[in-house]
Design a protein around this motif. Structure first.
Motif, PDB file in Angstrom:
ATOM      1  N   VAL A  40       5.044 -39.289  12.030  1.00  0.00           N
ATOM      2  CA  VAL A  40       4.815 -37.814  12.079  1.00  0.00           C
ATOM      3  C   VAL A  40       2.964 -37.663  11.886  1.00  0.00           C
ATOM      4  O   VAL A  40       3.357 -36.091  12.257  1.00  0.00           O
ATOM      5  CB  VAL A  40       4.638 -38.414  10.091  1.00  0.00           C
ATOM      6  N   ILE A  41       1.965 -38.171  12.327  1.00  0.00           N
ATOM      7  CA  ILE A  41       0.807 -38.080  12.661  1.00  0.00           C
ATOM      8  C   ILE A  41       1.025 -37.575  13.846  1.00  0.00           C
ATOM      9  O   ILE A  41      -0.332 -36.801  14.050  1.00  0.00           O
ATOM     10  CB  ILE A  41       0.415 -38.788  11.840  1.00  0.00           C
ATOM     11  N   ILE A  42       1.119 -38.233  14.509  1.00  0.00           N
ATOM     12  CA  ILE A  42       1.039 -38.410  16.388  1.00  0.00           C
ATOM     13  C   ILE A  42       1.635 -37.423  16.986  1.00  0.00           C
ATOM     14  O   ILE A  42       1.072 -36.502  18.031  1.00  0.00           O
ATOM     15  CB  ILE A  42       1.232 -39.500  16.704  1.00  0.00           C
ATOM     16  N   ILE A  43       2.892 -36.937  16.710  1.00  0.00           N
ATOM     17  CA  ILE A  43       3.684 -35.401  16.387  1.00  0.00           C
ATOM     18  C   ILE A  43       3.177 -34.549  16.753  1.00  0.00           C
ATOM     19  O   ILE A  43       3.068 -34.018  18.189  1.00  0.00           O
ATOM     20  CB  ILE A  43       5.017 -35.680  16.295  1.00  0.00           C
ATOM     21  N   PRO A  44       2.373 -33.634  16.253  1.00  0.00           N
ATOM     22  CA  PRO A  44       1.690 -33.033  15.850  1.00  0.00           C
ATOM     23  C   PRO A  44       0.477 -32.702  16.779  1.00  0.00           C
ATOM     24  O   PRO A  44       0.351 -31.120  17.525  1.00  0.00           O
ATOM     25  CB  PRO A  44       1.650 -32.288  14.606  1.00  0.00           C
ATOM     26  N   MET A  45       0.403 -33.736  17.366  1.00  0.00           N
ATOM     27  CA  MET A  45      -1.379 -34.084  17.998  1.00  0.00           C
ATOM     28  C   MET A  45      -0.748 -33.949  19.543  1.00  0.00           C
ATOM     29  O   MET A  45      -1.768 -33.842  20.320  1.00  0.00           O
ATOM     30  CB  MET A  45      -1.842 -35.696  17.371  1.00  0.00           C
ATOM     31  N   LEU A  66       0.127 -53.241   9.915  1.00  0.00           N
ATOM     32  CA  LEU A  66      -0.084 -52.555  10.311  1.00  0.00           C
ATOM     33  C   LEU A  66      -0.366 -52.038  12.034  1.00  0.00           C
ATOM     34  O   LEU A  66      -0.512 -51.303  13.098  1.00  0.00           O
ATOM     35  CB  LEU A  66      -1.843 -53.537  10.755  1.00  0.00           C
ATOM     36  N   PHE A  67       0.593 -53.465  12.807  1.00  0.00           N
ATOM     37  CA  PHE A  67       1.065 -53.043  13.759  1.00  0.00           C
ATOM     38  C   PHE A  67       1.990 -52.786  14.874  1.00  0.00           C
ATOM     39  O   PHE A  67       1.975 -51.548  15.674  1.00  0.00           O
ATOM     40  CB  PHE A  67       0.991 -54.267  14.982  1.00  0.00           C
ATOM     41  N   ARG A  68       2.633 -52.045  13.170  1.00  0.00           N
ATOM     42  CA  ARG A  68       3.918 -51.813  13.631  1.00  0.00           C
ATOM     43  C   ARG A  68       3.826 -49.629  13.564  1.00  0.00           C
ATOM     44  O   ARG A  68       4.273 -49.149  14.057  1.00  0.00           O
ATOM     45  CB  ARG A  68       4.788 -51.838  12.314  1.00  0.00           C
ATOM     46  N   PHE A  69       2.391 -49.818  12.694  1.00  0.00           N
ATOM     47  CA  PHE A  69       1.819 -48.425  13.021  1.00  0.00           C
ATOM     48  C   PHE A  69       1.837 -48.071  13.900  1.00  0.00           C
ATOM     49  O   PHE A  69       1.728 -46.643  14.587  1.00  0.00           O
ATOM     50  CB  PHE A  69       0.190 -48.544  11.516  1.00  0.00           C
ATOM     51  N   LEU A  70       0.874 -48.827  14.583  1.00  0.00           N
ATOM     52  CA  LEU A  70      -0.106 -48.774  16.119  1.00  0.00           C
ATOM     53  C   LEU A  70       1.073 -48.406  16.494  1.00  0.00           C
ATOM     54  O   LEU A  70       0.697 -47.337  17.602  1.00  0.00           O
ATOM     55  CB  LEU A  70      -0.686 -49.733  16.269  1.00  0.00           C
ATOM     56  N   GLN A  71       1.544 -49.105  16.727  1.00  0.00           N
ATOM     57  CA  GLN A  71       3.059 -48.784  17.609  1.00  0.00           C
ATOM     58  C   GLN A  71       3.506 -47.540  17.247  1.00  0.00           C
ATOM     59  O   GLN A  71       3.910 -47.001  18.394  1.00  0.00           O
ATOM     60  CB  GLN A  71       4.340 -50.380  17.347  1.00  0.00           C
ATOM     61  N   GLY A  72       4.008 -47.138  16.256  1.00  0.00           N
ATOM     62  CA  GLY A  72       4.153 -45.814  16.135  1.00  0.00           C
ATOM     63  C   GLY A  72       3.109 -44.832  16.911  1.00  0.00           C
ATOM     64  O   GLY A  72       3.469 -43.863  17.200  1.00  0.00           O
ATOM     65  N   ILE A  73       2.567 -45.487  16.544  1.00  0.00           N
ATOM     66  CA  ILE A  73       1.375 -43.927  17.337  1.00  0.00           C
ATOM     67  C   ILE A  73       1.593 -43.902  19.055  1.00  0.00           C
ATOM     68  O   ILE A  73       1.335 -42.933  19.338  1.00  0.00           O
ATOM     69  CB  ILE A  73      -0.525 -44.464  16.969  1.00  0.00           C
ATOM     70  N   GLY A  74       1.816 -44.835  18.994  1.00  0.00           N
ATOM     71  CA  GLY A  74       1.592 -44.974  20.388  1.00  0.00           C
ATOM     72  C   GLY A  74       3.167 -44.430  20.911  1.00  0.00           C
ATOM     73  O   GLY A  74       3.337 -44.059  22.143  1.00  0.00           O
ATOM     74  N   GLY A  75       4.328 -44.596  20.365  1.00  0.00           N
ATOM     75  CA  GLY A  75       5.712 -44.564  20.636  1.00  0.00           C
ATOM     76  C   GLY A  75       6.148 -43.181  20.823  1.00  0.00           C
ATOM     77  O   GLY A  75       6.125 -42.261  21.035  1.00  0.00           O
ATOM     78  N   GLY A  76       4.529 -42.186  19.976  1.00  0.00           N
ATOM     79  CA  GLY A  76       4.602 -40.540  19.950  1.00  0.00           C
ATOM     80  C   GLY A  76       4.746 -39.725  21.215  1.00  0.00           C
ATOM     81  O   GLY A  76       5.761 -38.506  20.830  1.00  0.00           O
ATOM     82  N   ALA A  77       3.998 -40.348  21.852  1.00  0.00           N
ATOM     83  CA  ALA A  77       5.013 -39.421  22.824  1.00  0.00           C
ATOM     84  C   ALA A  77       5.432 -39.469  23.881  1.00  0.00           C
ATOM     85  O   ALA A  77       5.602 -39.034  24.835  1.00  0.00           O
ATOM     86  CB  ALA A  77       3.001 -39.860  24.162  1.00  0.00           C
ATOM     87  N   LEU A  78       5.884 -40.730  23.333  1.00  0.00           N
ATOM     88  CA  LEU A  78       7.577 -41.127  24.313  1.00  0.00           C
ATOM     89  C   LEU A  78       8.751 -40.620  24.640  1.00  0.00           C
ATOM     90  O   LEU A  78       9.357 -40.236  25.165  1.00  0.00           O
ATOM     91  CB  LEU A  78       7.483 -42.564  24.740  1.00  0.00           C
ATOM     92  N   ILE A  79       8.534 -39.849  23.410  1.00  0.00           N
ATOM     93  CA  ILE A  79       9.348 -38.310  22.904  1.00  0.00           C
ATOM     94  C   ILE A  79       9.447 -37.561  24.059  1.00  0.00           C
ATOM     95  O   ILE A  79       9.747 -36.699  24.956  1.00  0.00           O
ATOM     96  CB  ILE A  79      10.028 -38.245  21.806  1.00  0.00           C
TER      97      ILE A  79
END
Length: 539
Positions: A79-84, A123-136
């Protein structure tokens, strides 16, 4: 066929086609396969952990409520990374940002498998989600760029299948890995795939012909969004456990959440370059589509969360069997997605397709309210097929509906907002359902215990039957009586838990029925001609 993306003019498209034509067909096919694989990998990780929650909970010594943060932390990060994504692509370059995101996703996947504490894993799942935001979003952009305009329908179908199949096969894959290996391997499996994707993109991925315009990053908006969503999520997750406002930090987080989200709305409406352009919500079609997308997110995420937990904890299914429940629906959904794309190309109104999806998903939830402790795997699989059909009819048409009334300049923010609403629906939905099922379990247990009385013939008969059984196994009368009571108590717990899940399915299904009339306000005649646009990117 409209899809999540930025719409550029034909002049730009012709220039870009000349650029990609310099690539050999083999290089283009390898690039498409690479980015699609990266996107599917990210999407699989949305649901691959669902069937392993019980194993994680026991192995890490955490409650199921705490373990559910493994899912919601990932969704919040998205949610946080997609708009960025647009900002970061412009600032870092698409190639650098995409490869960097793959590396971050891969590294955090490895660290998730190494976690020995639930909160380290979160914590690492959160960071994993940050990395995954661009992959879509970036993967989608690359796929569309490598298809000519007349084949963008094929590109949309190809990417749409990946978007749908990823979260659907996640539980099946997760179940097989958990049962035959151990739960950390659901994260380790990403490591070789991520390394291969990063190396492939290093040699194949190029910058777009026309780089996005650099602009000031709305750090204030990003901060307010992160704080508001994070604290609200914490309140929803921990409120029931902490007896809601009896805990000081719940009160504090509630206040912070309300103030942050209100400030976020005010700030975004005033700032020149908002991270989420709320002004586009002036479009009635987008506003209604955002609500429908939010509800879709609730249904999509909670259904693949509740079903495996119910199957394992109450019906005695193995992780593999729990994951396999979703597989037939996933296969059928591929053909439904193709059908859906053809219907849109032939002019079938998107609202009709969206309405079909909402009704199908509501029917799935209605059927699930009839499950018992003796329900077979076949019955649940049939129910999940209707879920899959519903999701297939909602995936592409709902996105098309969201941007259908926007001007080209507003489509990127409209698409990003719509995507964000889906992720918010998923993360909030899991928290709400956790709280709701916990409360309903306590209520149903209390109601059932009113029947456990010496004056109830059915209870006395069952108690005597169990007592005799344990006596035949060698127990004394008092010990047999106590074990019989424990067995009845266990039955009460299982039945009350089942009833709470039935209530949850009923609640979710009701949401889909309640929002159905909203489609009346966005219905357009078939004679309406959509603007001729070319879809290139998602940010």
């Amino acid at each position: 066929m409209p899809f999540n993306g930025i719409f550029f003019n034909h002049k730009y498209t012709e220039r870009y086609i000349k650029v990609i034509q310099t690539m050999s067909p083999l290089r283009r096919q390898l690039l498409i396969l690479t980015v699609l694989l990266a996107a599917v990998m990210e999407l699989i990780d949305i649901s691959i952990v669902n069937v392993a929650l019980s194993h994680m909970s026991g192995n890490l010594g955490a409650t199921l409520e705490d373990t559910s943060w493994v899912i919601t932390a990932y969704a919040i990060a998205n949610v946080i990374i997609i708009p960025m994504t647009g900002f970061l692509t412009a600032q870092l370059g698409r190639r650098n940002y995409y490869i960097g995101s793959i590396i971050l996703f891969t590294f955090c996947s490895f660290m998730c498998g190494q976690a020995e504490n639930i909160w380290v894993l979160v914590l690492f799942r959160f960071l994993q989600g940050i990395g995954g935001g661009a992959l879509i979003s970036v993967s989608q952009a690359v796929i569309f760029e490598n298809f000519p305009k007349e084949k963008h329908g094929t590109a949309a179908a190809l990417f749409g299948i990946g978007v749908f199949i990823g979260p659907t096969i996640g539980p099946t894959l997760g179940g097989y890995i958990t049962e035959n290996f151990s739960w950390p391997w659901i994260f380790y499996i990403n490591v070789p795939i991520g390394i291969a994707a990063a190396i492939s993109c290093y040699f194949l991925l190029t910058e777009p012909a026309e780089k996005p315009m650099l602009r000031k990053i709305d750090w204030t908006g990003i901060g307010l969004l992160a704080i508001g969503v994070g604290t609200l999520q914490t309140v929803l997750e921990r409120g029931e456990t902490e007896d809601w406002f009896a805990a000081p930090y719940i009160i504090c987080f509630t206040v912070i959440s309300v103030l942050s989200l209100v400030a976020f709305v005010i700030w975004e409406l005033r700032v020149e370059f908002p991270v989420v352009n709320l002004r586009v919500l002036k479009s009635r079609t987008l506003s209604i589509a955002a609500v429908l997308t939010f509800i879709t997110g609730i249904g999509m995420f909670t259904s693949v969360y509740i079903t495996p937990v119910l199957a394992q904890r109450l019906l005695g299914f193995t992780p593999t069997q729990s994951g396999e429940l979703l597989l037939p629906g996933a296969i059928i959904a591929i053909f439904v997605l193709i059908l859906c794309g053809r219907l849109m190309q032939r002019g079938v109104p998107t609202v009709v397709l969206v309405g079909t999806g909402l009704l199908s998903f509501a029917y799935f939830n209605w059927r699930m309210t009839g499950i018992t402790l003796d329900t077979s795997a076949t019955e649940i699989t049939v129910c999940l097929i209707f879920r899959a059909i519903g999701m297939a009819f909602l995936t592409v048409p709902l996105t098309a509906l969201a941007v259908s009334s926007l001007e080209p300049a507003h489509i990127p923010q409209g698409a990003a907002l719509n995507n964000m609403m889906r992720q918010l629906g998923g993360s909030f939905g899991i928290s709400i359902i956790n709280t709701y099922s916990f409360r309903m379990t306590a209520q149903h247990r209390s109601d059932l215990l009113t029947h456990i009385t010496p004056t109830n013939p059915a209870f006395i008969s069952r108690l005597d039957s169990y007592t005799k059984y344990f006596q035949q196994k060698g127990s004394g009368y008092l010990d047999a009586r106590q074990r019989a009571m424990s067995l009845i108590d266990l039955a009460v717990i299982k039945q009350s838990t089942l009833m709470s899940y039935i209530d949850s399915f009923s609640l979710i299904g009701s949401m889909f029925i309640v929002v159905l009339p909203l489609l009346i306000f966005v219905f357009k005649k078939r004679s309406d001609k959509p603007r001729e646009q070319v879809i290139i990117s998602d940010h």
